[in-house]
Scaffold this motif. Structure first.
Motif, PDB file in Angstrom:
ATOM      1  N   SER A  55      -8.179  -2.480  -5.291  1.00  0.00           N
ATOM      2  CA  SER A  55      -7.860  -3.027  -6.611  1.00  0.00           C
ATOM      3  C   SER A  55      -7.742  -4.547  -6.573  1.00  0.00           C
ATOM      4  O   SER A  55      -7.907  -5.201  -7.601  1.00  0.00           O
ATOM      5  CB  SER A  55      -6.580  -2.404  -7.147  1.00  0.00           C
ATOM      6  N   CYS A  56      -7.456  -5.124  -5.415  1.00  0.00           N
ATOM      7  CA  CYS A  56      -7.422  -6.584  -5.294  1.00  0.00           C
ATOM      8  C   CYS A  56      -8.834  -7.169  -5.294  1.00  0.00           C
ATOM      9  O   CYS A  56      -9.045  -8.291  -5.747  1.00  0.00           O
ATOM     10  CB  CYS A  56      -6.705  -6.998  -4.015  1.00  0.00           C
ATOM     11  N   VAL A  57      -9.801  -6.416  -4.800  1.00  0.00           N
ATOM     12  CA  VAL A  57     -11.172  -6.912  -4.668  1.00  0.00           C
ATOM     13  C   VAL A  57     -12.013  -6.579  -5.888  1.00  0.00           C
ATOM     14  O   VAL A  57     -12.856  -7.374  -6.311  1.00  0.00           O
ATOM     15  CB  VAL A  57     -11.821  -6.309  -3.393  1.00  0.00           C
ATOM     16  N   ILE A 103      -2.806   4.752   0.017  1.00  0.00           N
ATOM     17  CA  ILE A 103      -2.222   3.725  -0.845  1.00  0.00           C
ATOM     18  C   ILE A 103      -2.691   2.346  -0.405  1.00  0.00           C
ATOM     19  O   ILE A 103      -3.020   1.493  -1.242  1.00  0.00           O
ATOM     20  CB  ILE A 103      -0.682   3.824  -0.842  1.00  0.00           C
ATOM     21  N   THR A 104      -2.764   2.111   0.896  1.00  0.00           N
ATOM     22  CA  THR A 104      -3.253   0.836   1.403  1.00  0.00           C
ATOM     23  C   THR A 104      -4.686   0.587   0.967  1.00  0.00           C
ATOM     24  O   THR A 104      -5.029  -0.503   0.495  1.00  0.00           O
ATOM     25  CB  THR A 104      -3.162   0.804   2.944  1.00  0.00           C
ATOM     26  N   ILE A 105      -5.531   1.599   1.078  1.00  0.00           N
ATOM     27  CA  ILE A 105      -6.926   1.468   0.667  1.00  0.00           C
ATOM     28  C   ILE A 105      -7.026   1.205  -0.832  1.00  0.00           C
ATOM     29  O   ILE A 105      -7.791   0.343  -1.278  1.00  0.00           O
ATOM     30  CB  ILE A 105      -7.722   2.730   1.068  1.00  0.00           C
ATOM     31  N   ILE A 162       2.249  12.424   5.082  1.00  0.00           N
ATOM     32  CA  ILE A 162       2.827  11.096   4.864  1.00  0.00           C
ATOM     33  C   ILE A 162       1.918  10.016   5.445  1.00  0.00           C
ATOM     34  O   ILE A 162       1.703   8.972   4.822  1.00  0.00           O
ATOM     35  CB  ILE A 162       4.249  11.017   5.459  1.00  0.00           C
ATOM     36  N   GLY A 163       1.368  10.266   6.620  1.00  0.00           N
ATOM     37  CA  GLY A 163       0.446   9.302   7.219  1.00  0.00           C
ATOM     38  C   GLY A 163      -0.791   9.083   6.370  1.00  0.00           C
ATOM     39  O   GLY A 163      -1.228   7.943   6.162  1.00  0.00           O
ATOM     40  N   LEU A 164      -1.345  10.160   5.842  1.00  0.00           N
ATOM     41  CA  LEU A 164      -2.520  10.036   4.978  1.00  0.00           C
ATOM     42  C   LEU A 164      -2.179   9.353   3.659  1.00  0.00           C
ATOM     43  O   LEU A 164      -2.982   8.589   3.119  1.00  0.00           O
ATOM     44  CB  LEU A 164      -3.126  11.410   4.728  1.00  0.00           C
ATOM     45  N   LEU A 165      -0.996   9.604   3.134  1.00  0.00           N
ATOM     46  CA  LEU A 165      -0.562   8.960   1.903  1.00  0.00           C
ATOM     47  C   LEU A 165      -0.443   7.450   2.088  1.00  0.00           C
ATOM     48  O   LEU A 165      -0.895   6.677   1.240  1.00  0.00           O
ATOM     49  CB  LEU A 165       0.776   9.537   1.450  1.00  0.00           C
TER      50      LEU A 165
END
Length: 73
Positions: free
Chosen positions: A51-53, A44-46, A37-40
């Motif tokens: 995708s914003c950049v 997702i944050t990365i 869960i921590g890696l997920l």
């Protein structure tokens, strides 16, 4: 030495031995799922930040749109 550790394994019922082994496995399963869960969350944050950049060519030449602004179905 405790009373249980001084007993032979044949004196302890098989259900108690089975329960003890499942108890040890359960803590490992909880740990593995917590790590997943921590890696997920981090992945997702990365992905969202990237995708914003990231720019992609738009319909007309010369204009680029961030991938996050693309229409999804």
């Amino acid at each position: 030495m405790s009373a249980i550790s001084s007993l032979n394994s044949s004196e302890i019922s098989s259900t108690k031995r089975f329960g003890a082994s499942l108890g040890a496995l359960s803590s490992g399963r909880v740990g593995i799922s917590s790590l997943a869960i921590g890696l997920l969350i981090k992945s997702i944050t990365i992905a969202v930040r990237y995708s914003c950049v990231r720019k992609q060519f738009g319909p007309s030449p010369g204009t680029e749109y961030p991938v996050i602004e693309y229409q999804t179905q």
